[in-house]
Design an enzyme around this catalytic site. Structure first.
Site: not given
Ligand code: GLU
Length: 475
Positions: A70, A111
């Site tokens: 989005h 992720k």
């Molecule tokens: N791994 C971190 C989280 O779970 C940071 C993610 C990021 O900075 O893109 O929020």
């Protein structure tokens, strides 16, 4: 057993988040199909690739999941752990979507994960795996400043982010915005000051804000303020480590710290910097001279305290230990540390749970600042620092003349200084965390929602609906 439960009767991690989402959906009047679209994971890329480790060829399993488009780019960390699986990465990607929306970071959630144990693999081989993973992402157009921007997560840090950037640049040479393909980089490689401690500092700001609200504190029988509050922190990775330091500096009492190998406890409080030194020298927190060892680390969660901060992995508080948790406040520094069953038990006990999708959003907030810095090709404060100092000097001269009073050198230093990058990053983060807290609380009060998690989901889903509507996708 419901259709969402697996054979052992427990929910998959993704179903846990769906459950939390559905609780919030009751407060939102929009067509069901549209809610289903927000909930669904848009793209799941599962890969296997070979890497030569020593004399053997190992097949590495890895993932990148983009939960929502989005807003673009998608954003979220990459974790290295033997526990990595599709369900986990999908869930963590979904949490990123909700997290970004709450703190007004204009990204979709994503992720990534590689199923390896970084503790048992040499740095050279981790580099090989990281570079190969990055080129797989490039091949499928799953990485780029406007597409999908990884960051550190469990088991990864600055070093891995540098390798990702370098691999990206070597395959996309001439891309002037290449630095913005990944965040959490070292300062010398385009990182931003304040990123490393951002998640832990965000956790601190969020809990401090809660502790300043009289009504909330009185509801759990505590005094207002952080000073003197007894805190337990589970997990001393990047998040737990920095959170512990900030709480300690602010006058809270860290009574227990828990790690994989066990926990240490001192009811009068632990000197956090001394514990970290002990950990560095001995490779374990156990046998710290001023504390008692707790062999079974899980038992540390059940100690008497005011605030419990799970800062390691998911599902550490579950239906079998929730009843024994004595904390009055739980701050979810980790992603998904409480299962839905435990959530209900703790809710009934009146525990205030500050949810992950708000509380650990400090990392991605400062990642956003890093991404903006990379795209603008200039360090924060570079253009205005001296200008501010000059204006402040003039201003101070006028004040001294009008008041006929000289200001001390120390005071002058404080008043005259222009903002450095770290000042701007930290104040931006502080403002974000304070605003996020009050927005959640306002929704909780106005819709009479029973807990902060559901209120946070309502806030987040409404924001996502709003951006879909503005895109003209939802009627
Ligand atoms: N791994 C971190 C989280 O779970 C940071 C993610 C990021 O900075 O893109 O929020």
């Amino acid at each position: 057993m419901s259709k969402n439960q697996n054979k052992t009767g427990s929910y998959s991690f993704f179903n846990c988040i769906e459950k939390n989402f559905d609780k919030a959906a009751r407060f939102i009047s929009i067509e069901k199909g549209l809610l289903e679209q927000i909930k669904a994971c848009n793209s799941v890329y599962r890969m296997h690739f070979p890497v030569k480790i020593g004399k053997e060829v190992k097949v590495i399993e890895a993932y990148r999941v983009q939960h929502s488009h989005h807003k673009l780019p998608c954003k979220g960390g990459i974790r290295y752990s033997m526990k990595v699986n599709q369900d986990e990465i999908m869930t963590l990607a979904a949490l990123m979507t909700y997290k970004c929306a709450i703190v007004d970071v204009p990204f979709g959630g994503a992720k990534g994960g590689i199923k390896i144990d970084p503790q048992t693999i040499s740095s050279e081989n981790i580099e090989k795996i990281t570079r190969r993973y990055t080129s797989e992402l490039i091949k499928k157009n799953f990485i780029g400043p406007g597409i999908d921007v990884p960051a550190p997560d469990y088991g990864t840090g600055e070093k891995e982010m540098s390798w990702i950037f370098d691999t990206f640049l070597s395959l996309r040479s001439g891309d002037v915005d290449a630095l913005a393909c990944v965040t959490g980089k070292p300062i010398s490689q385009g990182g931003v000051r304040g990123r490393k401690e951002a998640t832990g500092l965000g956790v601190f700001y969020g809990i401090r804000e809660l502790c300043h609200v009289k009504e909330e504190m009185y509801s759990v029988g505590l005094d207002v303020g952080l000073v003197g509050k007894k805190i337990i922190i589970q997990g001393l990775g990047n998040v737990g480590y920095h959170a512990a330091s900030f709480f300690h500096e602010s006058g809270a009492i860290i009574i227990a710290l828990a790690e994989r190998e066990g926990a240490i406890y001192n009811k009068k409080g632990l000197n956090v910097s001394k514990v970290f030194l002990h950990l560095k020298n001995n490779g374990s927190i156990l046998n710290f001279p001023e504390a008692k060892n707790i062999e079974n680390t899980e038992k540390a969660l059940e100690l008497e305290c005011d605030i419990l901060i799970p800062a390691a992995l998911e599902n550490v508080i579950h239906k079998n230990n929730a009843n024994r948790i004595k904390a009055k406040i739980i701050g979810e520094a980790a992603n998904g540390p409480i299962t839905p069953e435990a959530d209900e038990i703790l809710d009934k006990k009146g525990v205030i749970i500050v949810p992950d999708i708000y509380l650990n959003a400090g990392g991605v907030t400062v990642s956003y600042f890093e991404w903006l810095k990379n795209l603008s090709h200039v360090r924060y404060g570079r253009m205005e620092k001296k200008f501010r100092e000059n204006v402040n000097t003039e201003f101070l001269k006028v004040i001294e003349t009008v008041c006929k009073k000289k200001i001390s050198i120390e005071e002058k230093k404080m008043i005259l200084r222009g903002p450095r990058e770290i000042d701007l990053v930290r104040s931006g983060l502080e403002d974000t965390m304070i605003n996020g807290f009050h927005k959640i609380r306002d929704i909780k009060k106005s819709l009479k929602i029973e807990n902060m998690r559901t209120a946070a989901f309502v806030l987040s889903i409404n924001k996502i609906i709003d951006s879909y509507e503005k895109l003209g996708i939802f009627p």
